[in-house]
Design a protein around this motif. Structure first.
Motif, PDB file in Angstrom:
ATOM      1  N   SER A  89       0.819  -1.213   0.000  1.00 46.75           N
ATOM      2  CA  SER A  89       0.000   0.000   0.000  1.00 46.75           C
ATOM      3  C   SER A  89       0.851   1.260   0.000  1.00 46.75           C
ATOM      4  O   SER A  89       1.728   1.447   0.844  1.00 46.75           O
ATOM      5  CB  SER A  89      -0.888  -0.011   1.244  1.00 46.75           C
ATOM      6  OG  SER A  89      -1.375   1.271   1.546  1.00 46.75           O
ATOM      7  N   ALA A 142       0.033   3.263   3.137  1.00 46.51           N
ATOM      8  CA  ALA A 142       0.774   2.766   4.294  1.00 46.51           C
ATOM      9  C   ALA A 142       2.212   3.264   4.274  1.00 46.51           C
ATOM     10  O   ALA A 142       2.739   3.746   5.291  1.00 46.51           O
ATOM     11  CB  ALA A 142       0.744   1.244   4.322  1.00 46.51           C
ATOM     12  N   VAL A 169       1.986   5.656   7.398  1.00 42.76           N
ATOM     13  CA  VAL A 169       1.926   4.852   8.622  1.00 42.76           C
ATOM     14  C   VAL A 169       3.322   4.380   9.023  1.00 42.76           C
ATOM     15  O   VAL A 169       4.016   3.763   8.212  1.00 42.76           O
ATOM     16  CB  VAL A 169       0.992   3.639   8.420  1.00 42.76           C
ATOM     17  CG1 VAL A 169       0.979   2.757   9.660  1.00 42.76           C
ATOM     18  CG2 VAL A 169      -0.417   4.114   8.098  1.00 42.76           C
ATOM     19  N   LYS A 172       6.432   2.250  10.343  1.00 42.10           N
ATOM     20  CA  LYS A 172       6.804   0.833  10.356  1.00 42.10           C
ATOM     21  C   LYS A 172       6.050   0.010   9.305  1.00 42.10           C
ATOM     22  O   LYS A 172       5.896  -1.209   9.460  1.00 42.10           O
ATOM     23  CB  LYS A 172       6.580   0.230  11.743  1.00 42.10           C
ATOM     24  CG  LYS A 172       7.350   0.921  12.857  1.00 42.10           C
ATOM     25  CD  LYS A 172       7.071   0.267  14.201  1.00 42.10           C
ATOM     26  CE  LYS A 172       7.836   0.974  15.321  1.00 42.10           C
ATOM     27  NZ  LYS A 172       7.570   0.341  16.647  1.00 42.10           N
ATOM     28  N   ALA A 173       5.623   0.657   8.232  1.00 39.53           N
ATOM     29  CA  ALA A 173       4.890  -0.074   7.196  1.00 39.53           C
ATOM     30  C   ALA A 173       5.809  -0.724   6.167  1.00 39.53           C
ATOM     31  O   ALA A 173       5.377  -1.593   5.412  1.00 39.53           O
ATOM     32  CB  ALA A 173       3.916   0.867   6.479  1.00 39.53           C
ATOM     33  N   GLU A 174       7.059  -0.322   6.133  1.00 41.66           N
ATOM     34  CA  GLU A 174       7.979  -0.880   5.145  1.00 41.66           C
ATOM     35  C   GLU A 174       8.524  -2.221   5.633  1.00 41.66           C
ATOM     36  O   GLU A 174       8.448  -2.562   6.799  1.00 41.66           O
ATOM     37  CB  GLU A 174       9.137   0.085   4.871  1.00 41.66           C
ATOM     38  CG  GLU A 174      10.092   0.292   6.038  1.00 41.66           C
ATOM     39  CD  GLU A 174       9.532   1.202   7.123  1.00 41.66           C
ATOM     40  OE1 GLU A 174      10.108   1.214   8.221  1.00 41.66           O
ATOM     41  OE2 GLU A 174       8.517   1.876   6.859  1.00 41.66           O
ATOM     42  N   LEU A 233       0.628  -5.848   9.705  1.00 39.43           N
ATOM     43  CA  LEU A 233       1.615  -4.816   9.997  1.00 39.43           C
ATOM     44  C   LEU A 233       1.585  -4.462  11.485  1.00 39.43           C
ATOM     45  O   LEU A 233       0.545  -4.601  12.146  1.00 39.43           O
ATOM     46  CB  LEU A 233       1.320  -3.560   9.174  1.00 39.43           C
ATOM     47  CG  LEU A 233       1.491  -3.656   7.657  1.00 39.43           C
ATOM     48  CD1 LEU A 233       1.155  -2.320   7.007  1.00 39.43           C
ATOM     49  CD2 LEU A 233       2.894  -4.086   7.289  1.00 39.43           C
ATOM     50  N   ARG A 289       1.602  -1.575  12.814  1.00 36.68           N
ATOM     51  CA  ARG A 289       0.686  -0.453  13.026  1.00 36.68           C
ATOM     52  C   ARG A 289      -0.220  -0.317  11.824  1.00 36.68           C
ATOM     53  O   ARG A 289       0.197  -0.545  10.685  1.00 36.68           O
ATOM     54  CB  ARG A 289       1.455   0.862  13.222  1.00 36.68           C
ATOM     55  CG  ARG A 289       2.061   1.028  14.588  1.00 36.68           C
ATOM     56  CD  ARG A 289       2.514   2.453  14.827  1.00 36.68           C
ATOM     57  NE  ARG A 289       1.397   3.407  14.818  1.00 36.68           N
ATOM     58  CZ  ARG A 289       1.528   4.690  15.160  1.00 36.68           C
ATOM     59  NH1 ARG A 289       2.705   5.159  15.536  1.00 36.68           N
ATOM     60  NH2 ARG A 289       0.471   5.491  15.130  1.00 36.68           N
ATOM     61  N   TRP A 290      -1.495   0.090  12.089  1.00 37.50           N
ATOM     62  CA  TRP A 290      -2.449   0.286  11.001  1.00 37.50           C
ATOM     63  C   TRP A 290      -2.881   1.740  10.874  1.00 37.50           C
ATOM     64  O   TRP A 290      -3.725   2.049  10.040  1.00 37.50           O
ATOM     65  CB  TRP A 290      -3.693  -0.575  11.227  1.00 37.50           C
ATOM     66  CG  TRP A 290      -3.454  -2.041  11.154  1.00 37.50           C
ATOM     67  CD1 TRP A 290      -2.257  -2.698  10.985  1.00 37.50           C
ATOM     68  CD2 TRP A 290      -4.449  -3.078  11.264  1.00 37.50           C
ATOM     69  NE1 TRP A 290      -2.438  -4.054  10.986  1.00 37.50           N
ATOM     70  CE2 TRP A 290      -3.770  -4.320  11.160  1.00 37.50           C
ATOM     71  CE3 TRP A 290      -5.829  -3.061  11.460  1.00 37.50           C
ATOM     72  CZ2 TRP A 290      -4.439  -5.541  11.231  1.00 37.50           C
ATOM     73  CZ3 TRP A 290      -6.500  -4.279  11.526  1.00 37.50           C
ATOM     74  CH2 TRP A 290      -5.812  -5.506  11.405  1.00 37.50           C
ATOM     75  N   ASN A 303      -1.871   6.234  11.680  1.00 34.32           N
ATOM     76  CA  ASN A 303      -0.853   7.241  11.955  1.00 34.32           C
ATOM     77  C   ASN A 303      -1.174   8.077  13.195  1.00 34.32           C
ATOM     78  O   ASN A 303      -0.525   9.087  13.451  1.00 34.32           O
ATOM     79  CB  ASN A 303      -0.660   8.162  10.744  1.00 34.32           C
ATOM     80  CG  ASN A 303      -1.883   9.016  10.446  1.00 34.32           C
ATOM     81  OD1 ASN A 303      -2.968   8.784  10.994  1.00 34.32           O
ATOM     82  ND2 ASN A 303      -1.728   9.988   9.554  1.00 34.32           N
ATOM     83  N   LEU A 351      -5.536   1.781   8.046  1.00 36.27           N
ATOM     84  CA  LEU A 351      -5.418   0.790   6.979  1.00 36.27           C
ATOM     85  C   LEU A 351      -6.426  -0.339   7.160  1.00 36.27           C
ATOM     86  O   LEU A 351      -6.900  -0.593   8.270  1.00 36.27           O
ATOM     87  CB  LEU A 351      -4.007   0.201   6.954  1.00 36.27           C
ATOM     88  CG  LEU A 351      -2.851   1.198   6.871  1.00 36.27           C
ATOM     89  CD1 LEU A 351      -1.520   0.449   6.957  1.00 36.27           C
ATOM     90  CD2 LEU A 351      -2.932   2.016   5.587  1.00 36.27           C
ATOM     91  N   ALA A 391      -3.234  -3.640   5.404  1.00 39.40           N
ATOM     92  CA  ALA A 391      -2.888  -3.849   6.812  1.00 39.40           C
ATOM     93  C   ALA A 391      -2.203  -5.193   7.041  1.00 39.40           C
ATOM     94  O   ALA A 391      -1.758  -5.476   8.152  1.00 39.40           O
ATOM     95  CB  ALA A 391      -4.149  -3.763   7.676  1.00 39.40           C
TER      96      ALA A 391
END
Length: 409
Positions: free
Chosen positions: A169, A172, A176, A178-180, A274, A276-277, A279, A285, A290
């Motif tokens: 996403s 994301a 958001v 820590k989405a990577e 993930l 976190r979903w 921000n 997400l 997510a």
């Protein structure tokens, strides 16, 4: 084109789209369409942005709980699977009946569009286009840059954003923490016309699952009935693995090599939720964005729709309390009910799917009556079954015996 009047999904001459909605939902799959429907039904102004023509590769299985919880009409169920067949590397077949019920099968092209249309009937506005980037106004409010179906840019100023734009996403990654760094299975399937006459061994009321290293080094292959069509597919996290070649081998193994090919589809599927979903401000997400696809099974439709519903609830809470921290509710509620299931399925995939020797033992375990009953009770109701503790004890010792090689596969 006047950027204040982008064309809607249905007609360029339709009423102007609200470019300052309460909620912008990006992505019109099961997660996004469900979130848009629930939010619009609450009376909020909702803009559903979706790129037309995209269909995710999917076996299309929907459990009874999904049909019940999300009020899915029977005409969308194109087939009813009343059994599953597990096929081992050496060809051992274990049939698991679905007693007292069935698993519904849907055509994602029809099913997803029905969900989007239901959201529109509830009051959401639809727009054919895609998200490009998220910017901030001087006051900190969201400024979302989008592009419509004709390639022209327009700007949306939502109060909140639901990112349901699939695995990897962009929302994301841009919004958001820590989405990577997510891990993915790459799924590919071919939609075939149902063979007439049916080949020996094919059953339009049964889902076949193949556990073979020649079809996937770390996942499985499937043949799922869809009424007049069927889905034949495979997946792998190995980027060098040829999924098209493995599906060709699967078609040959299943006696389906002569079937008419209707379409091919491929996409990444996330392996775990993930961390976190949201921000903590205005973005939450849902669905693949997510990471809510079940490990080992790859099941995603129910979890996507549940994630969309929880995202809608989180946005409603954030609006009522004027507090972006309420967006964290979506993940907290989801993980409270499904963390253990995802953890167990993740262990299963990491352990049993790594070699044909272990796959052989895994299929052997699936022949156990206790395993079959608890597995399907959990799948059908989307909860770990705790009602029969002695069955869990028996399964534990049988599983341990398989691990130690005390039972022949």
């Amino acid at each position: 084109m006047n950027p204040s009047r982008p064309a809607t999904a249905s007609s360029a001459a339709a009423a102007p789209v609200n470019l300052r909605p309460a909620v912008l939902v990006v992505g019109g799959g099961p997660a996004g369409a469900t979130a848009a429907h629930d939010l619009a039904r609450e009376g909020l102004s909702v803009l559903l942005l979706d790129r037309a023509g995209r269909i995710k590769p999917c076996g299309g299985a929907v459990p009874p709980r999904l049909i019940r919880d999300f009020e899915i009409p029977d005409h969308l169920i194109v087939a009813k699977a009343r059994a599953a067949r597990m096929i081992s590397p050496v060809g051992r077949q274990v049939d698991i009946p679905i007693e007292g019920g069935y698993v519904g099968m849907v055509d994602r092209e029809v099913f997803d569009e029905w969900l989007r249309d239901r959201a529109a009937q509830a009051g959401a506005q639809r727009l054919n286009g895609h998200f490009e980037r998220l910017e901030r106004e001087p006051d900190g409010s969201a400024r979302v840059i989008c592009r419509d179906a004709q390639g022209e840019t327009f700007v949306v100023h939502p109060r909140h954003i639901v990112g349901a734009d699939g695995a990897r996403s962009q929302i994301a990654l841009q919004a958001v923490p820590k989405a990577e760094g997510g891990r993915f299975v790459f799924a590919y399937h071919e939609v075939l016309k149902r063979p007439q006459p049916e080949p020996a061994g094919y059953d339009g009321s049964r889902c076949d699952v193949y556990y073979r290293g020649s079809l996937s080094p770390d996942f499985y292959g499937w043949v799922f009935p869809h009424g007049d069509t069927l889905s034949v597919g495979s997946g792998s996290a190995d980027k060098g693995w040829s999924l098209r070649a493995s599906v060709g081998r699967l078609r040959e193994a299943a006696g389906l090599e002569g079937c008419e090919l209707l379409r091919r589809e491929g996409a990444p599927i996330p392996l775990k939720p993930l961390p976190r979903w949201d921000n903590g401000r205005d973005v939450v997400l849902a669905g693949d964005a997510a990471g809510v696809v079940a490990p080992a099974s790859g099941e995603g439709i129910y979890y996507a729709m549940l994630g969309g519903r929880l995202a809608a609830e989180a946005v409603s809470r954030a609006i009522v309390h004027a507090d972006g921290r309420q967006l964290a509710y979506a993940r907290k509620a989801f993980m409270r009910d499904h963390r253990k299931v995802f953890w167990i399925l993740g262990i299963m995939q990491r352990f049993w799917y790594v070699s044909d020797k272990r796959r052989e033992r895994f299929v052997s375990i699936c022949a156990d009556r206790d395993v079959q009953q608890l597995t399907f009770e959990s799948y059908m109701n989307k909860a770990l079954v705790r009602a029969r503790p002695m069955a869990h004890v028996r399964i534990f010792f049988k599983d341990l015996a398989h691990l130690l090689g005390l039972i022949r596969a």
